[in-house]
Design a protein around this motif. Structure first.
Motif, PDB file in Angstrom:
ATOM      1  N   GLY A   1       0.798  -1.221   0.000  1.00  0.00           N
ATOM      2  CA  GLY A   1       0.000   0.000   0.000  1.00  0.00           C
ATOM      3  C   GLY A   1       0.828   1.266   0.000  1.00  0.00           C
ATOM      4  N   SER A   2       2.108   1.143  -0.346  1.00  0.00           N
ATOM      5  CA  SER A   2       2.965   2.324  -0.426  1.00  0.00           C
ATOM      6  C   SER A   2       3.977   2.140  -1.543  1.00  0.00           C
ATOM      7  CB  SER A   2       3.692   2.563   0.907  1.00  0.00           C
ATOM      8  OG  SER A   2       4.561   1.481   1.188  1.00  0.00           O
ATOM      9  N   GLY A   3       4.570   3.237  -1.935  1.00  0.00           N
ATOM     10  CA  GLY A   3       5.568   3.184  -2.992  1.00  0.00           C
ATOM     11  C   GLY A   3       6.342   4.486  -3.037  1.00  0.00           C
ATOM     12  N   PHE A   4       7.315   4.528  -3.918  1.00  0.00           N
ATOM     13  CA  PHE A   4       8.171   5.691  -4.072  1.00  0.00           C
ATOM     14  C   PHE A   4       8.263   6.062  -5.541  1.00  0.00           C
ATOM     15  CE2 PHE A   4       9.503   3.542  -0.240  1.00  0.00           C
ATOM     16  CZ  PHE A   4       9.597   4.583   0.672  1.00  0.00           C
ATOM     17  N   VAL A   5       8.200   7.368  -5.811  1.00  0.00           N
ATOM     18  CA  VAL A   5       8.379   7.891  -7.159  1.00  0.00           C
ATOM     19  C   VAL A   5       9.396   9.012  -7.053  1.00  0.00           C
ATOM     20  CG1 VAL A   5       7.285   8.991  -9.146  1.00  0.00           C
ATOM     21  CG2 VAL A   5       5.984   7.344  -7.778  1.00  0.00           C
TER      22      VAL A   5
END
Length: 116
Positions: free
Chosen positions: A70-74
């Motif tokens: 439910g999370s990520g990085f851009v």
């Protein structure tokens, strides 16, 4: 609910004539999954954020079994791109959940902020 292109917004509204029926529906259906889509892959995350600038890297966090957390990085090439993304994407509903978009912080900064 659908957007102008008739794509689902992943939420809807139901009005009940009887309050007891509404309560029963909430108790029975709250938290239930509808359809197969439940998490976003790296390519979908990149697609969602690509309109805001050049993406250097993009990663959805997953548990050891490959299920999204439910999370990520851009990561964008400029601070201006990241700032624009923050103002336009924070709170946007994606797959029935609002996005929480924030600028990255170094571990020391994050730790100091949490301790304060």
């Amino acid at each position: 609910m659908r957007d102008a292109d008739r794509k689902t917004k992943c939420f809807g509204f139901v009005n009940f004539e009887n309050a007891d029926d509404a309560t029963q529906a909430v108790e029975a259906l709250n938290g239930q999954k509808f359809g197969d889509e439940e998490c976003i892959a790296d390519d979908k995350l990149k697609e969602l954020f690509s309109e805001f600038g050049t993406i250097m890297s993009c990663k959805v966090m997953q548990d050891p079994s490959g299920v999204g957390r439910g999370s990520g990085f851009v990561a964008f090439t400029t601070l201006e791109e990241a700032s624009r993304t923050l103002s336009e994407m924070n709170g946007k509903i994606v797959i029935s959940k609002p996005l929480n978009v924030a600028l990255a912080q170094k571990k020391e900064e994050s730790r100091a902020r949490l301790q304060a």
